[in-house]
Scaffold this motif. Structure first.
Motif, PDB file in Angstrom:
ATOM      1  N   GLU A 118      16.601   0.675   3.598  1.00  0.00           N
ATOM      2  CA  GLU A 118      16.673  -0.408   2.613  1.00  0.00           C
ATOM      3  C   GLU A 118      15.544  -1.411   2.810  1.00  0.00           C
ATOM      4  OE1 GLU A 118      20.625  -2.058   1.638  1.00  0.00           O
ATOM      5  OE2 GLU A 118      21.392  -0.589   3.052  1.00  0.00           O
ATOM      6  N   LEU A 119      15.289  -1.793   4.060  1.00  0.00           N
ATOM      7  CA  LEU A 119      14.228  -2.760   4.331  1.00  0.00           C
ATOM      8  C   LEU A 119      12.861  -2.195   3.960  1.00  0.00           C
ATOM      9  CD1 LEU A 119      15.490  -4.179   7.734  1.00  0.00           C
ATOM     10  CD2 LEU A 119      15.302  -5.447   5.591  1.00  0.00           C
ATOM     11  N   GLU A 120      12.618  -0.944   4.317  1.00  0.00           N
ATOM     12  CA  GLU A 120      11.333  -0.309   4.004  1.00  0.00           C
ATOM     13  C   GLU A 120      11.086  -0.279   2.500  1.00  0.00           C
ATOM     14  OE1 GLU A 120       9.812   4.263   3.870  1.00  0.00           O
ATOM     15  OE2 GLU A 120      10.638   3.589   5.788  1.00  0.00           O
ATOM     16  N   LEU A 121      12.059   0.218   1.739  1.00  0.00           N
ATOM     17  CA  LEU A 121      11.891   0.321   0.287  1.00  0.00           C
ATOM     18  C   LEU A 121      11.842  -1.053  -0.368  1.00  0.00           C
ATOM     19  CD1 LEU A 121      14.277   3.327  -0.474  1.00  0.00           C
ATOM     20  CD2 LEU A 121      11.776   3.332  -0.451  1.00  0.00           C
ATOM     21  N   ALA A 122      12.669  -1.981   0.126  1.00  0.00           N
ATOM     22  CA  ALA A 122      12.695  -3.319  -0.466  1.00  0.00           C
ATOM     23  C   ALA A 122      11.362  -4.038  -0.273  1.00  0.00           C
ATOM     24  CB  ALA A 122      13.825  -4.134   0.150  1.00  0.00           C
ATOM     25  N   LEU A 123      10.821  -4.011   0.940  1.00  0.00           N
ATOM     26  CA  LEU A 123       9.570  -4.713   1.219  1.00  0.00           C
ATOM     27  C   LEU A 123       8.399  -4.078   0.474  1.00  0.00           C
ATOM     28  CD1 LEU A 123       9.997  -5.320   5.058  1.00  0.00           C
ATOM     29  CD2 LEU A 123      10.203  -7.016   3.232  1.00  0.00           C
ATOM     30  N   HIS A 124       8.330  -2.752   0.500  1.00  0.00           N
ATOM     31  CA  HIS A 124       7.217  -2.079  -0.173  1.00  0.00           C
ATOM     32  C   HIS A 124       7.254  -2.323  -1.680  1.00  0.00           C
ATOM     33  CE1 HIS A 124       4.423   0.877  -1.649  1.00  0.00           C
ATOM     34  NE2 HIS A 124       5.389   1.520  -2.269  1.00  0.00           N
ATOM     35  N   LYS A 142       0.811  -1.218   0.000  1.00  0.00           N
ATOM     36  CA  LYS A 142       0.000   0.000   0.000  1.00  0.00           C
ATOM     37  C   LYS A 142       0.837   1.257   0.000  1.00  0.00           C
ATOM     38  CE  LYS A 142      -4.224  -1.870   2.081  1.00  0.00           C
ATOM     39  NZ  LYS A 142      -5.124  -1.834   3.268  1.00  0.00           N
ATOM     40  N   ASP A 143       1.767   1.362   0.944  1.00  0.00           N
ATOM     41  CA  ASP A 143       2.602   2.558   0.984  1.00  0.00           C
ATOM     42  C   ASP A 143       3.891   2.267   1.743  1.00  0.00           C
ATOM     43  OD1 ASP A 143       2.320   3.351   3.921  1.00  0.00           O
ATOM     44  OD2 ASP A 143       0.222   3.384   3.277  1.00  0.00           O
ATOM     45  N   ALA A 192       6.578  -6.009  -2.763  1.00  0.00           N
ATOM     46  CA  ALA A 192       5.162  -6.393  -2.653  1.00  0.00           C
ATOM     47  C   ALA A 192       4.306  -5.688  -3.699  1.00  0.00           C
ATOM     48  CB  ALA A 192       4.648  -6.079  -1.244  1.00  0.00           C
ATOM     49  N   ALA A 193       4.637  -4.413  -3.990  1.00  0.00           N
ATOM     50  CA  ALA A 193       3.862  -3.676  -4.988  1.00  0.00           C
ATOM     51  C   ALA A 193       4.121  -4.189  -6.394  1.00  0.00           C
ATOM     52  CB  ALA A 193       4.201  -2.185  -4.899  1.00  0.00           C
ATOM     53  N   ARG A 194       5.364  -4.555  -6.661  1.00  0.00           N
ATOM     54  CA  ARG A 194       5.735  -5.010  -8.005  1.00  0.00           C
ATOM     55  C   ARG A 194       5.274  -6.443  -8.259  1.00  0.00           C
ATOM     56  NH1 ARG A 194      10.094  -3.704 -11.460  1.00  0.00           N
ATOM     57  NH2 ARG A 194       9.749  -4.821 -13.417  1.00  0.00           N
ATOM     58  N   PHE A 195       5.271  -7.262  -7.216  1.00  0.00           N
ATOM     59  CA  PHE A 195       4.912  -8.678  -7.360  1.00  0.00           C
ATOM     60  C   PHE A 195       3.786  -9.024  -6.374  1.00  0.00           C
ATOM     61  CE2 PHE A 195       9.364  -8.313  -8.600  1.00  0.00           C
ATOM     62  CZ  PHE A 195       9.382  -8.968  -9.828  1.00  0.00           C
ATOM     63  N   PRO A 196       2.555  -8.583  -6.648  1.00  0.00           N
ATOM     64  CA  PRO A 196       1.453  -8.827  -5.698  1.00  0.00           C
ATOM     65  C   PRO A 196       1.149 -10.307  -5.502  1.00  0.00           C
ATOM     66  CG  PRO A 196       0.625  -7.951  -7.772  1.00  0.00           C
ATOM     67  CD  PRO A 196       2.104  -7.813  -7.817  1.00  0.00           C
ATOM     68  N   HIS A 197       1.508 -11.132  -6.480  1.00  0.00           N
ATOM     69  CA  HIS A 197       1.206 -12.563  -6.390  1.00  0.00           C
ATOM     70  C   HIS A 197       2.463 -13.402  -6.131  1.00  0.00           C
ATOM     71  CE1 HIS A 197      -2.776 -11.505  -7.725  1.00  0.00           C
ATOM     72  NE2 HIS A 197      -2.296 -10.961  -8.829  1.00  0.00           N
ATOM     73  N   LEU A 198       3.493 -12.772  -5.620  1.00  0.00           N
ATOM     74  CA  LEU A 198       4.708 -13.510  -5.307  1.00  0.00           C
ATOM     75  C   LEU A 198       4.394 -14.643  -4.341  1.00  0.00           C
ATOM     76  CD1 LEU A 198       7.825 -13.112  -5.967  1.00  0.00           C
ATOM     77  CD2 LEU A 198       8.011 -12.278  -3.619  1.00  0.00           C
ATOM     78  N   HIS A 199       4.886 -15.820  -4.625  1.00  0.00           N
ATOM     79  CA  HIS A 199       4.602 -16.968  -3.758  1.00  0.00           C
ATOM     80  C   HIS A 199       5.822 -17.872  -3.670  1.00  0.00           C
ATOM     81  CE1 HIS A 199       3.502 -18.189  -7.895  1.00  0.00           C
ATOM     82  NE2 HIS A 199       4.002 -19.371  -7.536  1.00  0.00           N
ATOM     83  N   ALA A 206       8.828  -3.219   8.844  1.00  0.00           N
ATOM     84  CA  ALA A 206      10.259  -3.520   8.942  1.00  0.00           C
ATOM     85  C   ALA A 206      10.723  -3.489  10.397  1.00  0.00           C
ATOM     86  CB  ALA A 206      11.060  -2.532   8.103  1.00  0.00           C
ATOM     87  N   GLU A 207      10.238  -2.509  11.158  1.00  0.00           N
ATOM     88  CA  GLU A 207      10.612  -2.429  12.572  1.00  0.00           C
ATOM     89  C   GLU A 207      10.128  -3.654  13.345  1.00  0.00           C
ATOM     90  OE1 GLU A 207      12.508  -0.388  14.079  1.00  0.00           O
ATOM     91  OE2 GLU A 207      12.666   1.346  12.770  1.00  0.00           O
ATOM     92  N   GLN A 208       8.906  -4.087  13.062  1.00  0.00           N
ATOM     93  CA  GLN A 208       8.373  -5.272  13.744  1.00  0.00           C
ATOM     94  C   GLN A 208       9.134  -6.534  13.341  1.00  0.00           C
ATOM     95  OE1 GLN A 208       6.387  -5.643  16.162  1.00  0.00           O
ATOM     96  NE2 GLN A 208       4.866  -4.003  16.254  1.00  0.00           N
ATOM     97  N   LEU A 209       9.484  -6.632  12.070  1.00  0.00           N
ATOM     98  CA  LEU A 209      10.233  -7.803  11.605  1.00  0.00           C
ATOM     99  C   LEU A 209      11.626  -7.833  12.227  1.00  0.00           C
ATOM    100  CD1 LEU A 209       9.105  -7.665   7.879  1.00  0.00           C
ATOM    101  CD2 LEU A 209       8.552  -9.496   9.503  1.00  0.00           C
ATOM    102  N   LEU A 210      12.273  -6.679  12.323  1.00  0.00           N
ATOM    103  CA  LEU A 210      13.585  -6.612  12.969  1.00  0.00           C
ATOM    104  C   LEU A 210      13.483  -7.008  14.444  1.00  0.00           C
ATOM    105  CD1 LEU A 210      14.932  -3.291  11.425  1.00  0.00           C
ATOM    106  CD2 LEU A 210      15.994  -5.542  11.178  1.00  0.00           C
ATOM    107  N   ARG A 211      12.384  -6.644  15.075  1.00  0.00           N
ATOM    108  CA  ARG A 211      12.208  -6.967  16.492  1.00  0.00           C
ATOM    109  C   ARG A 211      11.984  -8.445  16.725  1.00  0.00           C
ATOM    110  NH1 ARG A 211       8.158  -7.938  20.179  1.00  0.00           N
ATOM    111  NH2 ARG A 211       6.474  -7.703  18.655  1.00  0.00           N
TER     112      ARG A 211
END
Length: 397
Positions: free
Chosen positions: A355-361, A259-260, A364-371, A268-273
């Motif tokens: 890096e984590l924020e931009l990479a994850l966003h 989404k954004d 997910a936006a580029r590959f909505p059906h990544l599996h 990313a903060e939660q995943l790092l935690r």
């Protein structure tokens, strides 16, 4: 690149359960050295921020042995192992480049690196390995561009990092040989930048060091080596392990990441935690030594004692963080501690977050059906390092 891997099933990092937080208690390092284990959030922050627990005394003549095999962190000249004015001088030399304001200026070109890698990844036949195509080259590409190392083979950098942060995958002789080669490379790079400055961090470090006349080339070499390795190892590990979680048990969060960028930043903060970088409780960089008798959580730590903070346990302290699976889009109720705290707080923390924020966003936006075209039981893990991450993750879209 030489890495130790395993084909036997291993618990994925998001399922690694650290010991329950509790009062300071005695433990033992792999070398047999007694240690006080600090595992509660408040106690961990106290130790990391209290000057009565330092790093330099770990290298005093009477200091006990900490590591079975030395690594890049085991350098008395390194930034991590200085305290007081000496540490402040070194840190000031590099800190300007890693402030939140400086990181904000880098945002467009970090996003450009992410987009370029995703463009290339989209052209690969499916299933494609997202580690080889994205999670590993991203942080290497970013730190290489930042430090003006685009001309250096990324595998060469990975080789130095694997030896510099070895946790048993390499012998002391192998580590020593790789670190000598790495140091010679850094010394030559410093000499070149002194002669012909460029628009990169190494040139800034050289200029700042020469201007103060308080930092010698030995310390500059240590700074450059440390930044190259630390500048990508944590991000690579965190991103790879996050993808494992998000494509398996955390798949419901995928649409929210797309989404954004702000939502991805919170995630990313939660995943790092909640996803440890390492199974080991006693990471070398999180060890301190008491220089005075000090009360921590109602327990007196005697002067001279070695102390290790268990951030994996503290990050799940139920007195601070909600128990159970993380709500990836809920802001943390307290500052995260994966990057430490106090005077030795990781310089590259804001870059890793970006890096984590931009990479994850953008992933997910580029590959909505990544599996996943893998299961948790088929992942081959990169082992024998201080951190643990997947060697290969085949995916489709």
């Amino acid at each position: 690149m030489t890495e130790r891997s395993t084909s036997r099933p291993r618990c994925p990092m998001h399922r690694v359960s650290p010991p329950e937080p509790g009062p300071p208690r005695p433990g033992t390092l792999a070398t047999g050295t007694p240690v006080w284990l600090i595992s509660r959030y408040a106690d961990v922050r106290q130790v990391l921020m209290d000057p009565r627990f330092d790093r330099s005394s770990l290298y005093a003549e009477d200091a006990p042995r900490l590591l079975a095999v030395p690594n890049l962190l085991d350098d008395p000249n390194g930034l991590l192992n200085q305290d007081g004015p000496a540490h402040q001088r070194l840190r000031r030399t590099v800190q300007r480049a890693f402030t939140p304001r400086a990181i904000l200026r880098w945002r467009p070109w970090v996003a450009g690196v992410v987009d370029t890698l995703l463009d290339r990844f989209a052209e690969q036949p499916q299933p494609a390995d997202i580690v080889e195509g994205f999670t590993r080259p991203l942080p290497v590409s970013v730190i290489s561009r930042l430090m003006g190392l685009d001309h250096v083979d990324g595998e060469r950098i990975r080789h130095w990092a694997d030896h510099g942060l070895s946790g048993g995958a390499h012998t002391a002789e192998e580590v020593g040989r790789a670190m000598r080669e790495f140091g010679e490379f850094a010394a030559q790079l410093i000499a070149e930048r002194r002669e012909s400055p460029a628009d990169d961090l190494v040139s800034e470090l050289v200029a700042a060091g020469d201007a103060t006349e308080e930092i010698d080339d030995r310390q500059l070499v240590s700074l450059v080596c440390g930044l190259v390795v630390a500048g990508h190892e944590t991000t690579m590990t965190a991103l790879g392990n996050s993808v494992v979680y998000l494509l398996t048990e955390g798949r419901d969060a995928w649409a929210g990441l797309a989404k954004d960028e702000a939502a991805a930043g919170v995630a990313a903060e939660q995943l790092l935690r909640t996803i440890p970088l390492s199974e080991g409780l006693l990471l070398p960089g999180l060890i301190r030594r008491a220089v005075a008798d000090t009360d921590v959580g109602g327990v007196t730590i005697p002067a001279g004692s070695v102390v290790a903070v268990a951030t994996n346990s503290a990050a799940r302290d139920p007195d601070v963080f909600p128990p159970g699976p993380p709500d990836l889009f809920a802001p943390l109720p307290a500052p995260g501690i994966v990057f430490g705290a106090g005077p030795h707080h990781c310089l590259g923390a804001w870059l890793a977050r970006l890096e984590l924020e931009l990479a994850l966003h953008r992933l997910a936006a580029r590959f909505p059906h990544l599996h996943a075209e893998f299961t948790l039981d088929t992942i081959r893990w990169r082992e024998g390092q201080i951190t643990r991450s997947p060697m290969r993750l085949p995916v489709g879209w």
